[in-house]
Design an enzyme around this catalytic site. Structure first.
Site, PDB file in Angstrom:
ATOM      1  N   ARG A  40      86.369  58.839  45.879  1.00 25.10           N
ATOM      2  CA  ARG A  40      86.719  59.053  44.461  1.00 25.10           C
ATOM      3  C   ARG A  40      87.392  60.406  44.247  1.00 25.10           C
ATOM      4  O   ARG A  40      88.222  60.537  43.344  1.00 25.10           O
ATOM      5  CB  ARG A  40      85.468  58.942  43.590  1.00 25.10           C
ATOM      6  CG  ARG A  40      85.070  57.497  43.419  1.00 25.10           C
ATOM      7  CD  ARG A  40      83.941  57.343  42.440  1.00 25.10           C
ATOM      8  NE  ARG A  40      83.809  55.948  42.078  1.00 25.10           N
ATOM      9  CZ  ARG A  40      82.707  55.391  41.626  1.00 25.10           C
ATOM     10  NH1 ARG A  40      81.617  56.109  41.466  1.00 25.10           N
ATOM     11  NH2 ARG A  40      82.677  54.114  41.324  1.00 25.10           N
ATOM     12  N   GLY A 398      82.380  48.237  36.809  1.00 24.80           N
ATOM     13  CA  GLY A 398      82.239  47.669  35.461  1.00 24.80           C
ATOM     14  C   GLY A 398      83.535  47.746  34.673  1.00 24.80           C
ATOM     15  O   GLY A 398      83.893  46.812  33.945  1.00 24.80           O
TER      16      GLY A 398
END
Ligand code: AMP
Length: 418
Positions: A40, A398
């Site tokens: 990330r 999500g």
């Protein structure tokens, strides 16, 4: 894309508040928190490089874990600042707060191209509450707002939405980072008008998590391949026995509605024709969370339509894997979200790896566009060493699902239009 990006804005000499997704996996080692995976952090480098080259003063904000408004030391972003400095080969100043005098002092001394990382914004409960007064305090140092945290864009929090509103109200620009831009391009624009055949592969644990995505994609896809535990809810809906498989019996109506929609729209909807099954056996032990530890024993291929009462389905079978791979081989566009079985256990990972290999192969040899919708499919591809052989892997879990459902993400909506 209809939103401004960092390429469109003038940031030279300006204080740019950049929301990034540095919610990285950490573990304790010899009393210190260390990073397990820097994917990330690396994903934000193109945006940071661009901002540095344009002479911006870069103020990075992020969350880590769920400290619930407490200063939880194990969730400090300090180790991330050290790692980031390592990666970009320049100093990254870390401030152990995300607002107030300390931040203002450090930012006041920044030169063009400097990078500062602020402490975990979720140390304040007001972040998740999107408290306007808190957002005002965060925004105090910001002249320009950039959001590169696609993985957090489905949340309307102070740093993902509130600050953008304040900067915009002051006449400042709010732009997408390059990672955010890529996510919106591949999960949005590319799938709006896909080159056909467009094959969607869905797996994972629950139908309920993905039914809205299925519904939406039934309007665009030519073929849907369903694996993972969610296949058992479809199987049950079709009147078959599923033994002890993970299933959502109260979601069979949703499954039937999806099957009907597929038929009406002429979408090929393939469910597994065989499965790997295993017998769950209680060990009498409890795990860390106090739940019984169950062992899966005597796995075998089950080619029958029904799964016997004492067994559970743990992966798609070899015949299904072959059929799915053949469908994938003919695709021009692929979207994949969710493993075909309990791939964390090597005994039940074959189905997922056959799919991963097929997706990589058609991308390599036929130039198909393969888009991986985040979460466990990304893990599976990386485990198979195929992570760099697909077109795009989403960094959002999500957020990707909500975006694929067609929802407007608050962190995207808050950005300035082009
Ligand atoms: P999701 O987050 O919905 O994509 O689900 C991923 C999880 O689904 C992984 O942890 C898999 O182990 C699990 N999973 C996939 N297939 C099965 C299955 N047949 N039975 C139980 N869990 C499964």
């Amino acid at each position: 894309m209809a939103k401004l990006t960092v390429n469109d804005i003038d940031v030279s000499g300006k204080r740019v508040f950049v929301r990034v997704d540095y919610n990285v996996p950490m573990a304790e080692q010899d009393g210190q928190m260390v990073l397990n995976d820097d994917t990330r952090i690396r994903a934000t480098i193109p945006t940071l490089d661009l901002l540095i080259s344009k002479g911006a003063k870069i103020i990075l904000t992020a969350h880590l874990g769920r400290p619930k408004g407490q200063r939880e030391p194990s969730m400090s972003l300090r180790p991330v600042a050290i790692k980031l400095a390592d990666i970009i080969c320049r100093p990254v100043a870390f401030v152990d707060d995300c607002l107030g005098e300390k931040v203002e002092n450090v930012v006041g001394g920044m030169k063009d191209g400097d990078v500062v990382l602020l402490e975990n914004v979720r140390y304040y409960a007001e972040e998740e509450a999107n408290d306007p007064a808190f957002a005002e305090k965060l925004a105090k140092v910001a002249e320009v707002y950039v959001n590169d945290a696609f993985g957090a864009a489905h949340r309307a929090h102070a740093s993902t939405e509130g600050v953008a509103g304040i900067v915009a109200a002051r006449g400042g620009q709010c732009a997408a980072g390059l990672l955010m831009e890529r996510e919106l391009k591949f999960l949005g624009d590319e799938l709006d008008n896909p080159e056909r055949p467009f094959v969607v592969i869905l797996g994972g644990a629950k139908v309920s998590d993905k039914i809205k995505v299925i519904d939406k994609l039934l309007e665009k896809a030519d073929t849907l391949l369903i694996g993972g535990a969610m296949a058992y809810t479809f199987k049950l809906a079709n009147g078959f026995k599923i033994g002890k498989s993970l299933v959502e019996p109260d979601k069979t109506d949703m499954a039937l509605a999806a099957l009907k929609k597929a038929e009406e729209r002429g979408v090929k909807f393939l469910l597994p024709t065989d499965n790997i099954v295993a017998t769950p056996v209680e060990t009498g032990e409890l795990n860390k969370k106090g739940r019984p530890v169950i062992k899966l024993e005597n796995h075998r291929v089950n080619s029958e339509a029904n799964i016997p009462d004492a067994e559970e389905g743990v992966d798609i079978g070899p015949e299904t894997a072959k059929t799915f791979a053949a469908e994938i081989a003919g695709a021009k566009t692929i979207l994949w979200n969710g493993p075909m079985g309990i791939f964390e256990d090597p005994r039940f990972a074959d189905g997922t790896f056959v799919v991963a290999e097929a997706v990589a192969e058609v991308t390599r040899s036929k130039g198909a566009k393969s888009i991986i919708g985040g979460g466990d499919s990304v893990k599976a591809l990386n485990n198979a060493g195929l992570g760099d052989q697909v077109t795009f892997m989403s960094t959002g879990g999500g957020a990707s699902l909500e975006f694929l459902e067609g929802k407007t993400l608050p962190g995207v909506a808050a950005l300035s239009d082009k």
